[in-house]
Design a protein around this motif. Structure first.
Motif, PDB file in Angstrom:
ATOM      1  N   THR A 134      -3.555  13.161   7.711  1.00 56.25           N
ATOM      2  CA  THR A 134      -3.750  13.401   6.282  1.00 56.25           C
ATOM      3  C   THR A 134      -3.117  12.335   5.403  1.00 56.25           C
ATOM      4  O   THR A 134      -3.407  12.280   4.205  1.00 56.25           O
ATOM      5  N   ALA A 135      -2.241  11.498   5.974  1.00 57.42           N
ATOM      6  CA  ALA A 135      -1.607  10.439   5.175  1.00 57.42           C
ATOM      7  C   ALA A 135      -2.686   9.543   4.563  1.00 57.42           C
ATOM      8  O   ALA A 135      -3.577   9.059   5.253  1.00 57.42           O
ATOM      9  N   GLY A 136      -2.629   9.354   3.284  1.00 58.15           N
ATOM     10  CA  GLY A 136      -3.601   8.506   2.600  1.00 58.15           C
ATOM     11  C   GLY A 136      -4.759   9.263   1.981  1.00 58.15           C
ATOM     12  O   GLY A 136      -5.418   8.751   1.071  1.00 58.15           O
ATOM     13  N   LEU A 137      -5.013  10.499   2.445  1.00 59.51           N
ATOM     14  CA  LEU A 137      -6.158  11.241   1.903  1.00 59.51           C
ATOM     15  C   LEU A 137      -5.966  11.582   0.431  1.00 59.51           C
ATOM     16  O   LEU A 137      -6.922  11.541  -0.349  1.00 59.51           O
ATOM     17  N   GLU A 138      -4.729  11.941   0.042  1.00 59.66           N
ATOM     18  CA  GLU A 138      -4.504  12.274  -1.363  1.00 59.66           C
ATOM     19  C   GLU A 138      -4.632  11.033  -2.243  1.00 59.66           C
ATOM     20  O   GLU A 138      -5.126  11.117  -3.375  1.00 59.66           O
ATOM     21  N   ASP A 139      -4.180   9.884  -1.734  1.00 57.64           N
ATOM     22  CA  ASP A 139      -4.361   8.643  -2.497  1.00 57.64           C
ATOM     23  C   ASP A 139      -5.851   8.324  -2.646  1.00 57.64           C
ATOM     24  O   ASP A 139      -6.305   7.875  -3.703  1.00 57.64           O
ATOM     25  N   LYS A 140      -6.593   8.562  -1.590  1.00 56.96           N
ATOM     26  CA  LYS A 140      -8.050   8.333  -1.630  1.00 56.96           C
ATOM     27  C   LYS A 140      -8.699   9.267  -2.652  1.00 56.96           C
ATOM     28  O   LYS A 140      -9.532   8.848  -3.450  1.00 56.96           O
ATOM     29  N   ASN A 141      -8.271  10.523  -2.638  1.00 51.95           N
ATOM     30  CA  ASN A 141      -8.806  11.500  -3.584  1.00 51.95           C
ATOM     31  C   ASN A 141      -8.489  11.095  -5.021  1.00 51.95           C
ATOM     32  O   ASN A 141      -9.371  11.116  -5.893  1.00 51.95           O
ATOM     33  N   THR A 142      -7.228  10.717  -5.271  1.00 48.38           N
ATOM     34  CA  THR A 142      -6.837  10.296  -6.626  1.00 48.38           C
ATOM     35  C   THR A 142      -7.669   9.110  -7.085  1.00 48.38           C
ATOM     36  O   THR A 142      -8.154   9.068  -8.231  1.00 48.38           O
ATOM     37  N   ALA A 143      -7.858   8.148  -6.200  1.00 47.74           N
ATOM     38  CA  ALA A 143      -8.641   6.959  -6.549  1.00 47.74           C
ATOM     39  C   ALA A 143     -10.074   7.335  -6.920  1.00 47.74           C
ATOM     40  O   ALA A 143     -10.639   6.818  -7.897  1.00 47.74           O
ATOM     41  N   CYS A 144     -10.671   8.240  -6.154  1.00 46.40           N
ATOM     42  CA  CYS A 144     -12.049   8.665  -6.440  1.00 46.40           C
ATOM     43  C   CYS A 144     -12.135   9.384  -7.787  1.00 46.40           C
ATOM     44  O   CYS A 144     -13.092   9.184  -8.552  1.00 46.40           O
ATOM     45  N   GLN A 145     -11.136  10.216  -8.078  1.00 45.38           N
ATOM     46  CA  GLN A 145     -11.118  10.898  -9.377  1.00 45.38           C
ATOM     47  C   GLN A 145     -11.006   9.884 -10.519  1.00 45.38           C
ATOM     48  O   GLN A 145     -11.637  10.043 -11.575  1.00 45.38           O
ATOM     49  N   ALA A 203       0.814  -1.217   0.000  1.00 44.93           N
ATOM     50  CA  ALA A 203       0.000   0.000   0.000  1.00 44.93           C
ATOM     51  C   ALA A 203       0.850   1.270   0.000  1.00 44.93           C
ATOM     52  O   ALA A 203       0.453   2.301  -0.558  1.00 44.93           O
ATOM     53  N   ASP A 204       2.042   1.209   0.637  1.00 40.34           N
ATOM     54  CA  ASP A 204       2.885   2.401   0.708  1.00 40.34           C
ATOM     55  C   ASP A 204       3.918   2.464  -0.413  1.00 40.34           C
ATOM     56  O   ASP A 204       4.801   3.319  -0.395  1.00 40.34           O
ATOM     57  N   ASP A 205       3.802   1.591  -1.386  1.00 40.54           N
ATOM     58  CA  ASP A 205       4.722   1.618  -2.521  1.00 40.54           C
ATOM     59  C   ASP A 205       4.478   2.909  -3.314  1.00 40.54           C
ATOM     60  O   ASP A 205       3.334   3.191  -3.708  1.00 40.54           O
ATOM     61  N   PRO A 206       5.530   3.695  -3.578  1.00 36.91           N
ATOM     62  CA  PRO A 206       5.325   4.970  -4.292  1.00 36.91           C
ATOM     63  C   PRO A 206       4.798   4.793  -5.706  1.00 36.91           C
ATOM     64  O   PRO A 206       4.274   5.749  -6.290  1.00 36.91           O
ATOM     65  N   GLN A 207       4.902   3.577  -6.262  1.00 34.56           N
ATOM     66  CA  GLN A 207       4.400   3.350  -7.614  1.00 34.56           C
ATOM     67  C   GLN A 207       2.876   3.359  -7.678  1.00 34.56           C
ATOM     68  O   GLN A 207       2.304   3.625  -8.736  1.00 34.56           O
ATOM     69  N   VAL A 208       2.204   3.073  -6.548  1.00 34.70           N
ATOM     70  CA  VAL A 208       0.756   2.857  -6.567  1.00 34.70           C
ATOM     71  C   VAL A 208       0.021   4.081  -7.095  1.00 34.70           C
ATOM     72  O   VAL A 208      -0.822   3.984  -8.004  1.00 34.70           O
ATOM     73  N   SER A 209       0.327   5.264  -6.535  1.00 34.18           N
ATOM     74  CA  SER A 209      -0.408   6.467  -6.950  1.00 34.18           C
ATOM     75  C   SER A 209      -0.130   6.803  -8.420  1.00 34.18           C
ATOM     76  O   SER A 209      -1.032   7.256  -9.141  1.00 34.18           O
ATOM     77  N   TYR A 210       1.117   6.573  -8.867  1.00 28.34           N
ATOM     78  CA  TYR A 210       1.436   6.823 -10.277  1.00 28.34           C
ATOM     79  C   TYR A 210       0.659   5.868 -11.174  1.00 28.34           C
ATOM     80  O   TYR A 210       0.160   6.249 -12.242  1.00 28.34           O
ATOM     81  N   MET A 211       0.548   4.606 -10.750  1.00 28.77           N
ATOM     82  CA  MET A 211      -0.152   3.608 -11.563  1.00 28.77           C
ATOM     83  C   MET A 211      -1.645   3.903 -11.653  1.00 28.77           C
ATOM     84  O   MET A 211      -2.249   3.769 -12.720  1.00 28.77           O
ATOM     85  N   ILE A 212      -2.226   4.314 -10.535  1.00 23.59           N
ATOM     86  CA  ILE A 212      -3.657   4.618 -10.540  1.00 23.59           C
ATOM     87  C   ILE A 212      -3.960   5.703 -11.572  1.00 23.59           C
ATOM     88  O   ILE A 212      -4.903   5.601 -12.368  1.00 23.59           O
ATOM     89  N   SER A 213      -3.136   6.758 -11.577  1.00 22.13           N
ATOM     90  CA  SER A 213      -3.341   7.845 -12.540  1.00 22.13           C
ATOM     91  C   SER A 213      -3.028   7.397 -13.959  1.00 22.13           C
ATOM     92  O   SER A 213      -3.716   7.789 -14.914  1.00 22.13           O
ATOM     93  N   ALA A 214      -1.968   6.576 -14.106  1.00 24.50           N
ATOM     94  CA  ALA A 214      -1.579   6.122 -15.441  1.00 24.50           C
ATOM     95  C   ALA A 214      -2.668   5.258 -16.075  1.00 24.50           C
ATOM     96  O   ALA A 214      -2.969   5.386 -17.267  1.00 24.50           O
TER      97      ALA A 214
END
Length: 558
Positions: free
Chosen positions: A464-475, A390-401
């Motif tokens: 706030t940790a995780g909130l931006e990932d949650k926001n990205t996922a919702c978008q 879950a804390d892998d930095p690739q996750v947020s990039y992959m979700i957007s990609a």
């Protein structure tokens, strides 16, 4: 009347604070004054002259421990933020305060290998130079350019002319720090300020060149798009030239970061005349740094240059098409081979870059590489057959990609949903950690907590940790529902049950906005299932949606 009753006590209390500071004994009384300044600054008005004079003496006295000088500076800046009008009436203190902060910003260590480091540690906020720079930023934002900028203009030029690199560095960093708060005052003389900075892009000391890039990058952000329109022919040649500073990776990386700042808000017509030469330089740097990664495992500049290429492609859009093949082979090589744990961020940024280039050039150009890249994304999303941590930095990039890939290839993306959706749904369901604490409790907000007062006795906090990932996922869920329509129907029911409760997610405005935006797309995606199915879903959505309409305070979300 109650305040007047305590005024005499305040004077005695301050004498006690002075004694503690002079003895460097107990910082509790001084911290209580900081809290008092934040919550009830006008209470300090009768003794403000005494307080400011004492504070300036302490800040200037290098015999005091740095922690004491910084805490006294914090007291002064807190007063400026809480009661700016009160300080403006005592403007005689602003000039010496600015001078002392600039002097503290010169308190730097001579680190011989600083510019050659490939691993950059987080900034130490306990250092005088860092604390003073942050304080100057806050002072400018609190009091405004009319009060602060004249003192910057008077104090900085002699620093820039100094033979001491630390003074030149601090002078340039002062321009960066004050740009946001002094925006209107600086805008009137923007060309003059930029021209005063530019000679230092070739300064003999690497940290001064670093500071020059920092100042130019900050101004590119704070004064966009005026900065880009008026200063491109002055700024870009110097920054592009500095990309050749291979001997000093931190300078080289910061130069690439300044170019990101420049091109993020750059009008396309300003970028296009530079695009051929710029892409040639970026290609050469990418190839050189990719080889450097293979041979020496150095990655700092490569990580940043990939982000810069992504930003250029995003701004250039279809004009990037002629340069597509210059970059894609190297980027695919990095994506496929950057498998070590310490290279996860590099691969994440590479994935982001590839997807942004694909979006820029469009499906027709990207299609020849699309299948290979999608397969590499699928492979990257699993680590030895397991889902990424879950804390892998690739996750947020992959979700957007994945969302960009969905926009590029359209309905064909449906085949990838079984792999894409599980981490996305997990991220969308992240539950924030919350706490209700007494107002007197000391909680370190640097640990990722944000607090709002509920009453005089209690405050409410959210981590706030995780909130931006949650926001990205919702978008991204909004994107999939919008782009895939009935191809998304298999996930609609699960997504609706996530999104409807988020209409009341008051920790993050954009998450509530995404939840509301998703609902019509989700309803549309199941229209083919018949009126009864749509009606049942609407009956689940409708009550909560109407409740939210009654309670939502943000006009944009309404």
């Amino acid at each position: 009347e109650v305040l007047r009753f305590f005024f005499d006590f305040l004077n005695l209390r301050f004498l006690g604070v002075e004694d503690c500071v002079v003895a460097e004994d107990d910082d509790g009384p001084l911290k209580s004054f900081v809290e008092l300044a934040e919550k009830l600054p006008k209470f300090l008005r009768p003794g403000l002259d005494q307080l400011m004079e004492f504070a300036l003496r302490v800040i200037a006295n290098t015999n005091f421990a740095d922690s004491w000088r910084q805490l006294v500076l914090e007291l002064v800046i807190t007063i400026c933020e809480a009661a700016p009008a009160m300080i403006r009436k005592k403007d005689k203190y602003i000039a010496p305060l600015v001078v002392q902060m600039l002097q503290m910003m010169t308190d730097l260590e001579d680190e011989e290998n600083w510019a050659m480091e490939d691993e950059v540690e987080d900034v130490d906020s306990d250092e005088n130079c860092v604390a003073a720079e942050a304080a100057l930023d806050r002072l400018a934002c609190a009091l405004g350019g009319k009060m602060v900028m004249p003192h910057i203009i008077q104090a900085v030029p002699p620093m820039l002319q100094s033979k001491e690199w630390k003074h030149r560095y601090a002078g340039l960093m002062a321009i960066s720090a004050s740009a946001e708060g002094c925006k209107k005052a600086m805008e009137a003389n923007l060309a003059g300020i930029v021209m005063a900075c530019l000679p230092y892009i070739t300064d003999e000391h690497p940290r001064v060149r670093f500071a020059c890039c920092n100042a130019l990058g900050q101004m590119a952000t704070d004064f966009s798009p005026l900065f880009q329109k008026k200063m491109h022919d002055k700024v870009l040649p110097g920054l592009i030239h500095l990309l050749d500073d291979d001997a000093h990776p931190r300078v080289q990386s910061h130069t690439a970061a300044a170019l990101v700042n420049f091109f993020e808000e750059c009008p396309q017509n300003v970028l296009l005349p530079y695009l051929p030469n710029l892409c040639q330089k970026m290609q050469a740097t990418l190839e050189k740094k990719t080889m450097e990664l293979v041979q020496t495992h150095r990655k700092l500049v490569l990580e940043q240059i990939i982000t810069t290429i992504a930003t250029i492609a995003d701004t250039a859009e279809n004009h990037f098409t002629p340069f597509y093949q210059n970059f894609m082979p190297n980027l695919k090589y990095i994506m496929e081979n950057a498998n070590d744990k310490e290279l996860r961020l590099l691969r994440g940024k590479t994935i982001e870059c590839i997807s942004l280039i694909g979006l820029a050039v469009g499906k027709e150009v990207f299609l020849s590489d699309a299948e290979q890249i999608m397969n590499m994304l699928l492979k990257a999303q699993t680590d030895d057959g397991e889902q990424l941590e879950a804390d892998d930095p690739q996750v947020s990039y992959m979700i957007s990609a994945w969302a960009r890939m969905c926009k590029i290839i359209g309905p064909q993306f449906t085949a990838y949903l079984p792999v894409v959706m599980p981490p996305l749904l997990r991220a969308a369901q992240i539950k924030p950690e919350v706490a209700l604490v007494d107002s007197d409790d000391q909680v370190d907000e640097d640990e990722g907590w944000e607090f709002v007062p509920l009453s005089d006795q209690q405050k409410f906090g959210v981590k706030t940790a995780g909130l931006e990932d949650k926001n990205t996922a919702c978008q991204m869920l909004v994107c999939y529902a919008r782009e895939l329509k009935e191809g998304f129907a298999g996930y609609t029911e699960q997504v609706v049950r996530i999104m409807v409760p988020l209409l009341k997610f008051y920790f993050h405005d954009l998450i509530r906005s995404a939840a509301a935006e998703s609902l019509p797309f989700l309803l549309e995606s199941v229209k083919h299932k018949g009126d009864d199915y749509v009606r049942d879903m609407w009956n689940y959505i409708c009550p909560e949606l109407f409740k939210s309409l009654q309670t939502e305070m943000e006009p944009d979300i309404l």
